[in-house]
Design a protein around this motif. Structure first.
Motif, PDB file in Angstrom:
ATOM      1  N   LEU A 126      40.396  49.722  43.645  1.00 15.49           N
ATOM      2  CA  LEU A 126      38.929  49.131  42.696  1.00 15.49           C
ATOM      3  C   LEU A 126      39.562  48.930  41.251  1.00 15.49           C
ATOM      4  O   LEU A 126      39.197  47.871  40.706  1.00 15.49           O
ATOM      5  N   ALA A 127      40.113  49.975  40.642  1.00 13.14           N
ATOM      6  CA  ALA A 127      40.471  49.675  39.321  1.00 13.14           C
ATOM      7  C   ALA A 127      41.548  48.458  39.164  1.00 13.14           C
ATOM      8  O   ALA A 127      41.322  47.926  38.115  1.00 13.14           O
ATOM      9  N   ALA A 128      42.214  48.542  39.984  1.00 13.57           N
ATOM     10  CA  ALA A 128      43.408  47.280  39.927  1.00 13.57           C
ATOM     11  C   ALA A 128      42.629  46.036  40.160  1.00 13.57           C
ATOM     12  O   ALA A 128      43.323  44.886  39.687  1.00 13.57           O
ATOM     13  N   ILE A 129      41.705  46.021  40.979  1.00 12.69           N
ATOM     14  CA  ILE A 129      40.980  44.828  41.139  1.00 12.69           C
ATOM     15  C   ILE A 129      40.071  44.422  39.971  1.00 12.69           C
ATOM     16  O   ILE A 129      40.090  43.114  39.310  1.00 12.69           O
ATOM     17  N   ILE A 130      39.565  45.416  39.060  1.00 13.87           N
ATOM     18  CA  ILE A 130      38.370  45.014  38.513  1.00 13.87           C
ATOM     19  C   ILE A 130      39.053  44.944  37.012  1.00 13.87           C
ATOM     20  O   ILE A 130      38.661  44.137  36.047  1.00 13.87           O
ATOM     21  N   ARG A 131      40.155  45.695  36.532  1.00 19.90           N
ATOM     22  CA  ARG A 131      40.857  45.443  35.407  1.00 19.90           C
ATOM     23  C   ARG A 131      41.128  44.113  34.703  1.00 19.90           C
ATOM     24  O   ARG A 131      40.707  43.657  33.658  1.00 19.90           O
ATOM     25  N   PRO A 132      41.764  43.307  35.783  1.00 23.07           N
ATOM     26  CA  PRO A 132      42.192  41.835  35.346  1.00 23.07           C
ATOM     27  C   PRO A 132      40.889  41.073  35.219  1.00 23.07           C
ATOM     28  O   PRO A 132      40.674  40.113  34.332  1.00 23.07           O
TER      29      PRO A 132
END
Length: 207
Positions: A189-195
């Motif tokens: 989720l962090a990798a999806i939300i960060r960008p």
């Protein structure tokens, strides 16, 4: 128009960043550790006195468990007495479990292992970008729900055998695997939300 271009460039820079790439690959670690967690007891089988009489691991259940070997006292002694003194009493168990006291292998459990492995592979390769994280997240959650559903099936099996005093509960391995899958989910989720956040901040700064 320039706002969108700047936002897209910022997002691309983040995705190309080595630290972000490393983080995305590192997401595979908790999923791989979950496979090791399944070496621990998947469930605890206890009797009315809350004495644990069996603690099979995920892999033992997948390959088939011989209850005459895996059961602990006092259940093991009771089973041995039934086998020697009153073997016909075991017939009622065999209507539900034909090979009793042996449990047949449960090969579909390997599908859960396959889902966890896929969750790790998707993020390790990362060639699908955000879709790799979504696919990994989905595979991980499906595998966790399947593990808990299987635990429920084992509880129903004990009831079908006519053993209401026997209770099936989650073991250390199930808790460990579930925790690690949830860690992988949070990282995905962090990798999806960060960008998305980087792109939004870039748009905001250009206004």
């Amino acid at each position: 128009m320039s706002e969108n271009v700047n936002a897209q460039n910022a997002s691309k820079e983040l995705i190309a960043d080595r630290r972000f790439k490393f983080f995305r690959r590192f997401i595979s670690v908790p999923y791989l550790l979950a496979l090791l967690g399944l070496l621990m007891p998947l469930m605890n089988v206890s009797c009315a006195e809350e004495t644990i009489v069996a603690e099979p691991s995920f892999y033992q259940l997948a390959t088939g468990v011989d209850l005459s070997q895996e059961l602990k006292e006092p259940a093991k002694g009771m089973l041995q007495k039934m086998e020697t003194g009153n073997p016909k009493a075991l017939d009622k168990f065999r209507t539900v479990m034909p090979e009793f006291p042996k449990m047949n292998p449960v090969p579909h459990l390997y599908g859960i292992v396959g889902a966890i492995v896929l969750a790790a592979i998707f993020v390790w390769l990362g060639f699908l970008g955000v879709f790799a994280n979504l696919a990994s997240l989905t595979m991980g959650m499906l595998s966790m729900f399947s593990l808990w559903a299987f635990l429920g099936q084992m509880g129903q099996l004990c009831s079908s055998l006519g053993l209401p005093m026997m209770q099936v509960g989650p073991g250390t391995g199930l808790y460990c695997a579930s925790f690690l899958i949830l860690v992988g989910t949070a990282m995905n989720l962090a990798a999806i939300i960060r960008p998305i956040l980087v792109e939004w901040k870039a748009k905001k700064s250009t206004k």
